[in-house]
Design a protein around this motif. Structure first.
Motif, PDB file in Angstrom:
ATOM      1  N   CYS A 150       3.574  -8.217  -9.389  1.00  0.00           N
ATOM      2  CA  CYS A 150       2.930  -7.137  -8.310  1.00  0.00           C
ATOM      3  C   CYS A 150       3.107  -6.238  -7.721  1.00  0.00           C
ATOM      4  O   CYS A 150       2.339  -5.199  -7.885  1.00  0.00           O
ATOM      5  CB  CYS A 150       1.668  -8.921  -7.335  1.00  0.00           C
ATOM      6  SG  CYS A 150       1.165  -9.803  -8.446  1.00  0.00           S
ATOM      7  N   ALA A 151       4.237  -6.731  -6.827  1.00  0.00           N
ATOM      8  CA  ALA A 151       4.086  -5.056  -6.389  1.00  0.00           C
ATOM      9  C   ALA A 151       5.088  -3.702  -7.075  1.00  0.00           C
ATOM     10  O   ALA A 151       4.979  -3.297  -7.175  1.00  0.00           O
ATOM     11  CB  ALA A 151       5.689  -5.590  -5.636  1.00  0.00           C
ATOM     12  N   LEU A 152       5.931  -3.693  -8.187  1.00  0.00           N
ATOM     13  CA  LEU A 152       5.643  -3.158  -9.526  1.00  0.00           C
ATOM     14  C   LEU A 152       4.510  -2.173  -9.833  1.00  0.00           C
ATOM     15  O   LEU A 152       4.832  -1.385  -9.841  1.00  0.00           O
ATOM     16  CB  LEU A 152       7.110  -3.607  -9.678  1.00  0.00           C
ATOM     17  CG  LEU A 152       8.362  -4.038 -10.073  1.00  0.00           C
ATOM     18  CD1 LEU A 152       9.359  -4.980 -10.848  1.00  0.00           C
ATOM     19  CD2 LEU A 152       9.115  -2.858  -9.219  1.00  0.00           C
ATOM     20  N   LEU A 178      -0.342   3.216  -8.597  1.00  0.00           N
ATOM     21  CA  LEU A 178      -0.063   4.247  -7.284  1.00  0.00           C
ATOM     22  C   LEU A 178      -0.064   5.100  -7.122  1.00  0.00           C
ATOM     23  O   LEU A 178      -0.386   6.840  -6.944  1.00  0.00           O
ATOM     24  CB  LEU A 178      -0.030   3.482  -5.562  1.00  0.00           C
ATOM     25  CG  LEU A 178      -0.622   2.178  -5.406  1.00  0.00           C
ATOM     26  CD1 LEU A 178      -0.432   1.786  -4.266  1.00  0.00           C
ATOM     27  CD2 LEU A 178      -2.148   2.601  -4.605  1.00  0.00           C
ATOM     28  N   ALA A 179       1.201   5.331  -7.993  1.00  0.00           N
ATOM     29  CA  ALA A 179       1.870   6.738  -8.316  1.00  0.00           C
ATOM     30  C   ALA A 179       1.303   7.584  -9.066  1.00  0.00           C
ATOM     31  O   ALA A 179       1.904   8.731  -9.213  1.00  0.00           O
ATOM     32  CB  ALA A 179       3.266   5.926  -8.035  1.00  0.00           C
ATOM     33  N   VAL A 234      -2.746  -2.820   1.745  1.00  0.00           N
ATOM     34  CA  VAL A 234      -1.502  -2.631   2.013  1.00  0.00           C
ATOM     35  C   VAL A 234      -1.384  -2.960   3.584  1.00  0.00           C
ATOM     36  O   VAL A 234      -0.159  -2.959   4.117  1.00  0.00           O
ATOM     37  CB  VAL A 234      -1.030  -0.640   1.327  1.00  0.00           C
ATOM     38  CG1 VAL A 234       0.690  -0.510   1.941  1.00  0.00           C
ATOM     39  CG2 VAL A 234      -0.528  -0.965  -0.118  1.00  0.00           C
ATOM     40  N   LEU A 235      -2.119  -2.846   3.837  1.00  0.00           N
ATOM     41  CA  LEU A 235      -2.527  -3.066   5.702  1.00  0.00           C
ATOM     42  C   LEU A 235      -2.416  -4.242   5.778  1.00  0.00           C
ATOM     43  O   LEU A 235      -1.978  -4.330   7.153  1.00  0.00           O
ATOM     44  CB  LEU A 235      -3.825  -1.949   5.634  1.00  0.00           C
ATOM     45  CG  LEU A 235      -4.066  -2.035   7.469  1.00  0.00           C
ATOM     46  CD1 LEU A 235      -2.749  -0.866   7.719  1.00  0.00           C
ATOM     47  CD2 LEU A 235      -5.693  -1.084   7.625  1.00  0.00           C
ATOM     48  N   LEU A 237       2.224   4.333   1.239  1.00  0.00           N
ATOM     49  CA  LEU A 237       1.911   2.931   0.520  1.00  0.00           C
ATOM     50  C   LEU A 237       2.267   2.023  -0.063  1.00  0.00           C
ATOM     51  O   LEU A 237       3.218   0.943  -0.117  1.00  0.00           O
ATOM     52  CB  LEU A 237       0.407   3.570  -0.035  1.00  0.00           C
ATOM     53  CG  LEU A 237      -1.307   4.003   0.388  1.00  0.00           C
ATOM     54  CD1 LEU A 237      -2.024   4.173  -0.270  1.00  0.00           C
ATOM     55  CD2 LEU A 237      -1.661   3.065   1.518  1.00  0.00           C
ATOM     56  N   ILE A 238       3.758   2.903  -0.788  1.00  0.00           N
ATOM     57  CA  ILE A 238       4.476   2.254  -2.170  1.00  0.00           C
ATOM     58  C   ILE A 238       5.680   1.901  -1.451  1.00  0.00           C
ATOM     59  O   ILE A 238       6.371   0.739  -1.601  1.00  0.00           O
ATOM     60  CB  ILE A 238       4.574   2.655  -2.628  1.00  0.00           C
ATOM     61  CG1 ILE A 238       3.619   3.798  -3.555  1.00  0.00           C
ATOM     62  CG2 ILE A 238       6.302   2.939  -3.645  1.00  0.00           C
ATOM     63  CD1 ILE A 238       4.354   4.931  -5.023  1.00  0.00           C
ATOM     64  N   SER A 239       5.635   2.788   0.087  1.00  0.00           N
ATOM     65  CA  SER A 239       6.924   1.855   0.753  1.00  0.00           C
ATOM     66  C   SER A 239       6.614   0.921   1.574  1.00  0.00           C
ATOM     67  O   SER A 239       7.786  -0.466   1.509  1.00  0.00           O
ATOM     68  CB  SER A 239       7.089   3.392   1.736  1.00  0.00           C
ATOM     69  OG  SER A 239       7.402   4.417   1.080  1.00  0.00           O
ATOM     70  N   VAL A 240       5.524   0.589   1.846  1.00  0.00           N
ATOM     71  CA  VAL A 240       4.495  -0.573   2.684  1.00  0.00           C
ATOM     72  C   VAL A 240       5.138  -1.735   1.995  1.00  0.00           C
ATOM     73  O   VAL A 240       5.559  -3.149   2.152  1.00  0.00           O
ATOM     74  CB  VAL A 240       3.846  -0.258   3.659  1.00  0.00           C
ATOM     75  CG1 VAL A 240       3.395  -1.565   3.923  1.00  0.00           C
ATOM     76  CG2 VAL A 240       3.843   0.742   4.696  1.00  0.00           C
TER      77      VAL A 240
END
Length: 249
Positions: free
Chosen positions: A28-30, A36-37, A52-53, A112-115
């Protein structure tokens, strides 16, 4: 810029995400990070902000917030360069309006991607990441290469940071050619130590009979809540893609 690597050294502090299967978390994260990218509009990106929040506050927000501050310091410098060099209509003198929009888009994606990756993947630790890669069919040699490369990069970063602080304390007045020579010697020493550390890590793996003896993965079990977890991420990804298509049209 500093990066917290405690999640790669040992198991991180338990969070609510630990109740879900690591395979679902990684996939899911990938996929969400890739989506998002790839989007290019703010409405589509804002659709990914709520999830993400929630991830940001699932763990301890303080350490991650400090790392984001370091990350945004570098991002602000890149944004300034974009506003100065990007073509288009100008405002406030040399700054580009299109460059400002592009820089803000990049900074939002970066945060967003870092979190997302920090909470969903980095917090798993080396052991569970290796177990997930094994269950997903990744060959053992490739897993060893990925994990050891990541580990060696962080070791080099930590050693380089320590040596930079030592140089600043012992020679705060260094400037010009002496400073360049000092940092060249520091870089060479860091690379030598990194090479020696890599050889010791490979010997340790061979003595333990390969990756199977070096890092034992936990048994994984897929449950109904894992399917619901992936469904939630899938719906969020679908909303992001739909907003991206509508905004583009």
């Amino acid at each position: 810029m500093q990066l917290d690597t405690s999640g790669l050294r040992a198991e991180a502090t338990p969070t609510g995400l630990d109740r879900f299967d690591p395979r679902g978390r990684v996939l899911c994260a990938l996929v969400l990070a890739f989506v998002l990218a790839s989007v290019r509009s703010f409405p589509a990106l804002f659709c990914g902000v709520p999830i993400v929040l929630v991830l940001f506050f699932l763990g301890e927000p303080g350490p991650l917030a400090r790392e984001l501050l370091h990350l945004n310091a570098v991002g602000a410098f890149i944004a300034l360069l974009l506003m100065l060099t990007y073509p288009g209509e100008r405002f406030w003198g040399p700054f580009s309006a299109a460059g400002l929009r592009f820089a803000a888009l990049i900074l939002l994606k970066l945060n967003l991607i870092s979190v997302l990756l920090s909470r969903m993947i980095l917090s798993l630790g080396v052991g569970r990441v290796d177990g997930v890669l094994a269950r997903l069919g990744v060959p053992e040699k490739l897993r060893i290469l990925l994990l050891l490369s990541t580990r060696c990069i962080f070791i080099l970063a930590e050693r380089a940071g320590t040596m930079v602080r030592a140089v600043q304390l012992r020679g705060p007045d260094l400037k010009g050619i002496p400073m360049c020579r000092t940092f060249a010697c520091m870089l060479g020493t860091t690379l030598v130590h990194g090479s020696e550390r890599s050889e010791r890590m490979m010997l340790a793996i061979r003595c333990r009979g390969g990756m199977a003896g070096f890092c034992q993965g936990r048994p994984l079990c897929w449950r109904g809540r894992d399917a619901l977890f992936c469904l939630l991420f899938g719906l969020n990804i679908a909303v992001i893609l739909s907003f991206s298509l509508v905004w583009r049209l």
